[in-house]
Design a protein around this motif. Sequence first.
Motif, PDB file in Angstrom:
ATOM      1  N   VAL A  74      47.123  38.454  38.411  1.00  0.00           N
ATOM      2  CA  VAL A  74      46.116  38.499  37.352  1.00  0.00           C
ATOM      3  C   VAL A  74      45.411  37.154  37.230  1.00  0.00           C
ATOM      4  CG1 VAL A  74      45.764  38.709  34.863  1.00  0.00           C
ATOM      5  CG2 VAL A  74      47.242  40.342  36.051  1.00  0.00           C
ATOM      6  N   GLU A  75      46.187  36.070  37.315  1.00  0.00           N
ATOM      7  CA  GLU A  75      45.594  34.734  37.215  1.00  0.00           C
ATOM      8  C   GLU A  75      44.626  34.472  38.360  1.00  0.00           C
ATOM      9  OE1 GLU A  75      46.887  29.995  37.015  1.00  0.00           O
ATOM     10  OE2 GLU A  75      48.353  31.521  37.583  1.00  0.00           O
ATOM     11  N   ALA A  76      45.047  34.861  39.578  1.00  0.00           N
ATOM     12  CA  ALA A  76      44.184  34.652  40.743  1.00  0.00           C
ATOM     13  C   ALA A  76      42.885  35.433  40.593  1.00  0.00           C
ATOM     14  CB  ALA A  76      44.916  35.075  42.009  1.00  0.00           C
ATOM     15  N   THR A  77      42.985  36.655  40.083  1.00  0.00           N
ATOM     16  CA  THR A  77      41.786  37.472  39.878  1.00  0.00           C
ATOM     17  C   THR A  77      40.883  36.858  38.815  1.00  0.00           C
ATOM     18  OG1 THR A  77      43.040  39.465  40.456  1.00  0.00           O
ATOM     19  CG2 THR A  77      40.943  39.782  39.320  1.00  0.00           C
ATOM     20  N   ARG A  78      41.497  36.316  37.761  1.00  0.00           N
ATOM     21  CA  ARG A  78      40.718  35.682  36.690  1.00  0.00           C
ATOM     22  C   ARG A  78      39.957  34.462  37.217  1.00  0.00           C
ATOM     23  NH1 ARG A  78      41.483  31.396  33.856  1.00  0.00           N
ATOM     24  NH2 ARG A  78      43.616  31.120  34.616  1.00  0.00           N
ATOM     25  N   ILE A  79      40.585  33.716  38.119  1.00  0.00           N
ATOM     26  CA  ILE A  79      39.951  32.518  38.676  1.00  0.00           C
ATOM     27  C   ILE A  79      38.770  32.891  39.567  1.00  0.00           C
ATOM     28  CG2 ILE A  79      40.310  30.531  40.207  1.00  0.00           C
ATOM     29  CD1 ILE A  79      43.257  30.588  39.293  1.00  0.00           C
ATOM     30  N   GLY A  80      38.879  34.037  40.241  1.00  0.00           N
ATOM     31  CA  GLY A  80      37.769  34.439  41.102  1.00  0.00           C
ATOM     32  C   GLY A  80      38.174  35.150  42.368  1.00  0.00           C
ATOM     33  N   ALA A  81      39.479  35.421  42.560  1.00  0.00           N
ATOM     34  CA  ALA A  81      39.917  36.149  43.753  1.00  0.00           C
ATOM     35  C   ALA A  81      39.353  37.564  43.730  1.00  0.00           C
ATOM     36  CB  ALA A  81      41.442  36.198  43.822  1.00  0.00           C
ATOM     37  N   PHE A  82      38.975  38.059  44.894  1.00  0.00           N
ATOM     38  CA  PHE A  82      38.392  39.399  44.980  1.00  0.00           C
ATOM     39  C   PHE A  82      39.463  40.470  44.845  1.00  0.00           C
ATOM     40  CE2 PHE A  82      37.364  43.064  47.728  1.00  0.00           C
ATOM     41  CZ  PHE A  82      36.293  43.572  47.020  1.00  0.00           C
ATOM     42  N   SER A  83      40.594  40.277  45.538  1.00  0.00           N
ATOM     43  CA  SER A  83      41.663  41.271  45.471  1.00  0.00           C
ATOM     44  C   SER A  83      42.973  40.623  45.899  1.00  0.00           C
ATOM     45  CB  SER A  83      41.353  42.494  46.345  1.00  0.00           C
ATOM     46  OG  SER A  83      41.267  42.124  47.713  1.00  0.00           O
ATOM     47  N   PHE A  84      44.033  41.427  45.909  1.00  0.00           N
ATOM     48  CA  PHE A  84      45.377  40.923  46.190  1.00  0.00           C
ATOM     49  C   PHE A  84      46.083  41.881  47.145  1.00  0.00           C
ATOM     50  CE2 PHE A  84      49.914  40.849  45.328  1.00  0.00           C
ATOM     51  CZ  PHE A  84      50.206  39.490  45.374  1.00  0.00           C
ATOM     52  N   LEU A  85      46.688  41.332  48.211  1.00  0.00           N
ATOM     53  CA  LEU A  85      47.452  42.133  49.155  1.00  0.00           C
ATOM     54  C   LEU A  85      48.912  41.706  49.118  1.00  0.00           C
ATOM     55  CD1 LEU A  85      45.129  42.239  52.307  1.00  0.00           C
ATOM     56  CD2 LEU A  85      45.645  44.131  50.750  1.00  0.00           C
ATOM     57  N   GLU A  86      49.790  42.687  48.963  1.00  0.00           N
ATOM     58  CA  GLU A  86      51.224  42.401  48.939  1.00  0.00           C
ATOM     59  C   GLU A  86      51.814  42.528  50.339  1.00  0.00           C
ATOM     60  OE1 GLU A  86      55.251  43.838  46.514  1.00  0.00           O
ATOM     61  OE2 GLU A  86      53.367  44.935  46.290  1.00  0.00           O
ATOM     62  N   LYS A  87      52.579  41.523  50.765  1.00  0.00           N
ATOM     63  CA  LYS A  87      53.241  41.557  52.064  1.00  0.00           C
ATOM     64  C   LYS A  87      54.484  42.428  51.974  1.00  0.00           C
ATOM     65  CE  LYS A  87      51.826  36.860  53.364  1.00  0.00           C
ATOM     66  NZ  LYS A  87      52.321  35.516  53.696  1.00  0.00           N
ATOM     67  N   PRO A  88      54.871  43.089  53.077  1.00  0.00           N
ATOM     68  CA  PRO A  88      54.183  43.140  54.373  1.00  0.00           C
ATOM     69  C   PRO A  88      52.884  43.935  54.279  1.00  0.00           C
ATOM     70  CG  PRO A  88      56.042  44.653  54.376  1.00  0.00           C
ATOM     71  CD  PRO A  88      56.127  43.879  53.094  1.00  0.00           C
ATOM     72  N   ILE A  89      51.856  43.420  54.934  1.00  0.00           N
ATOM     73  CA  ILE A  89      50.520  43.998  54.846  1.00  0.00           C
ATOM     74  C   ILE A  89      50.334  45.028  55.949  1.00  0.00           C
ATOM     75  CG2 ILE A  89      48.049  43.501  54.890  1.00  0.00           C
ATOM     76  CD1 ILE A  89      48.763  40.637  54.037  1.00  0.00           C
ATOM     77  N   THR A  90      50.001  46.240  55.564  1.00  0.00           N
ATOM     78  CA  THR A  90      49.725  47.276  56.568  1.00  0.00           C
ATOM     79  C   THR A  90      48.293  47.104  57.086  1.00  0.00           C
ATOM     80  OG1 THR A  90      48.866  48.886  54.970  1.00  0.00           O
ATOM     81  CG2 THR A  90      51.248  48.872  55.354  1.00  0.00           C
ATOM     82  N   MET A  91      48.051  47.546  58.304  1.00  0.00           N
ATOM     83  CA  MET A  91      46.732  47.405  58.895  1.00  0.00           C
ATOM     84  C   MET A  91      45.692  48.166  58.072  1.00  0.00           C
ATOM     85  SD  MET A  91      45.446  48.009  62.818  1.00  0.00           S
ATOM     86  CE  MET A  91      45.694  49.776  62.842  1.00  0.00           C
ATOM     87  N   GLN A  92      46.064  49.345  57.586  1.00  0.00           N
ATOM     88  CA  GLN A  92      45.123  50.159  56.812  1.00  0.00           C
ATOM     89  C   GLN A  92      44.683  49.438  55.546  1.00  0.00           C
ATOM     90  OE1 GLN A  92      46.677  53.960  55.612  1.00  0.00           O
ATOM     91  NE2 GLN A  92      44.731  54.702  54.820  1.00  0.00           N
ATOM     92  N   LYS A  93      45.650  48.839  54.810  1.00  0.00           N
ATOM     93  CA  LYS A  93      45.318  48.134  53.576  1.00  0.00           C
ATOM     94  C   LYS A  93      44.499  46.883  53.874  1.00  0.00           C
ATOM     95  CE  LYS A  93      49.183  49.666  50.683  1.00  0.00           C
ATOM     96  NZ  LYS A  93      50.376  49.230  49.907  1.00  0.00           N
TER      97      LYS A  93
END
Length: 226
Positions: free
Chosen positions: A90-109
Amino acid sequence: MANILVVDDELGIRDLLSEILNDEGHSVDLAENATQARAARLANQYDLVLLDIWMPDTDGVSLLKEWAAASVLTMPVIMMSGHATIDTAVEATRIGAFSFLEKPITMQKLLKAVEQGLARNHARPAAPAAAAPAVMQAPVDPNVATFAAITVPVGVDPGPHAHQGFDLDRPLREARDGFEKAYFEFHLAREGGSMTRVAEKTGLERTHLYRKLRQLGVDLGRGKRN
């Protein structure tokens, strides 16, 4: 093709993301910490950044704050982490991040997030053009003919890229695949089927190039026949 910066302290993650994004036709730079990311950001313009949160020197959220404070957060930033809390996201998004990916990251995501980030970046208003687009100008080289936005050497069968445009009334991935196929067929024809020269021209490694051509269904014998 987009210019993308991947920032992650794990070599395996950097290599994996680089391979996937290269296969999609993007140009990828890698940084293993915030120091390298700062240097890369100063030296290049990026269309998108994939930024790990937990890094040894400066964490990703702090680097994001730094870029935002310096007014250089001009590209979508996708945060990545395998241990971040909801509050961190939430903090990263508030600062200006576009989105968030949780590891392990799938190719589709990954591809979906990158596609959405680039789409938002391209949707930003562009600065007024100072002159007419280059495609409206007559070719300088008399041995070259111009078709839409693609230049084709005279005497080479132009094939699909001779069309005055592409069917844009279809899903983005299909439209992009159509353009990429025409793009690679053009370079194969111009370079006489030489994969080495095509790899140099397009900025792809030969392994990635072969894989991309097979994926797009490009006839590898076309350039040699022409």
